[in-house]
Design a protein around this motif. Structure first.
Motif, short mmCIF file in Angstrom:
data_model
loop_
_atom_site.label_atom_id
_atom_site.label_comp_id
_atom_site.label_asym_id
_atom_site.label_seq_id
_atom_site.Cartn_x
_atom_site.Cartn_y
_atom_site.Cartn_z
N ALA A 87 -0.99 -5.95 7.50
CA ALA A 87 -0.49 -6.56 6.89
C ALA A 87 -0.85 -7.97 5.76
N GLU A 88 -2.50 -7.27 6.45
CA GLU A 88 -2.84 -8.09 5.04
C GLU A 88 -3.39 -7.59 3.89
N GLN A 89 -3.60 -6.64 4.28
CA GLN A 89 -4.53 -5.26 3.36
C GLN A 89 -3.47 -6.20 1.39
N GLN A 90 -4.27 -5.84 0.60
CA GLN A 90 -3.87 -6.26 -0.18
C GLN A 90 -3.35 -5.22 -1.01
N CYS A 91 -3.28 -4.08 -0.98
CA CYS A 91 -2.23 -2.62 -1.55
C CYS A 91 -0.98 -3.09 -0.85
N VAL A 92 -0.76 -3.66 0.37
CA VAL A 92 0.14 -3.42 1.15
C VAL A 92 1.06 -4.89 0.41
#
Ligand code: ACK
Length: 218
Positions: A87-92
């Motif tokens: 959830a914390e990934q930049q692309c997400v």
């Protein structure tokens, strides 16, 4: 803390636009209708019933509910491994709420599930969790995105997670060079039987439609 945990959804995924949901459901209905009329299917009916003589109606066999989607990450409200990191990934974060085109390339039926195989683009694969295939088929070394699917229905008592697992079994057999028994050239595409109740219809024309990358809280 608990607040943080409840802020994670049940899952992330692409949610199909309503018209495409209707279209896929109707394709699936046609598929089942055709399948149940085929002699070859009748010859393998015991995969589904356990007994050769038992009656069953394929069109009543699967129950589907809820909005049609292609899960990327099952988070289980934060309880699933890697949920928070995903959830914390930049692309997400960046792509949350964006629309992209989802491509369905095949339909499949097993004694447990009815599903559609989704072929992801390179861009969509950036949102695909790295461990999705490994956690379910650790030794198979399948390409990223092999598990991508839309669940159209499950047999009674079968959990939704099963559709992706059935698809992985299909992809694994196909990778091993198992072409299966070529059954019929249907209007929609080529139907093959891979054994063990696994039926795959490769669509002549893949169908594409817009879908929104978002999450579901339930
Ligand atoms: O049909 P699906 O892709 O399979 O959509 C639902 C959604 O998350 C909400 O239940 C999928 N799902 C459930 N459990 C898991 C799991 N352990 N791993 C991956 N996907 C799962 C289910």
């Amino acid at each position: 803390g608990p607040l943080e945990e409840t802020s994670l959804p049940l899952f992330f995924g692409w949610f199909l636009c309503p018209d495409f949901q209707d279209k896929l459901r109707s394709m699936a209905r046609d598929f089942l209708k055709t399948l149940k009329g085929l002699e070859t299917f009748k010859n393998h009916l015991s995969d589904f019933t356990g007994e050769a003589e038992k009656e069953m109606d394929l069109e009543q066999y699967f129950q589907g509910k809820g909005v049609l989607h292609c899960t990327t990450k099952f988070c289980d409200y934060g309880k699933a491994e890697g949920a928070k990191e995903y959830a914390e990934q930049q692309c997400v974060r960046d792509r949350y709420g964006s629309i992209s085109e989802v491509e369905v390339s095949a339909l499949f039926v097993t004694p447990r599930t009815l599903g559609a195989k989704v072929s992801l683009t390179e861009e969509q694969l950036q949102l695909w969790p790295a461990g999705a295939e490994k956690e379910a088929a650790p030794d198979a070394d399948l390409p990223l995105g092999s598990r991508a699917h839309v669940t159209l229905g499950c047999a009674e008592g079968v959990e939704l997670v099963q559709t992706g697992l059935d698809l992985l079994e299909i992809v694994q057999l196909q990778k091993q060079g198992e072409e299966g028994e070529r059954v019929e050239d249907l209007e929609l595409g080529l139907l093959t039987y891979l054994g063990k109740g696994l039926w795959v219809l490769s669509l002549r024309e893949p169908c594409r439609a817009p879908a929104c990358f978002a999450s579901y809280y339930g």
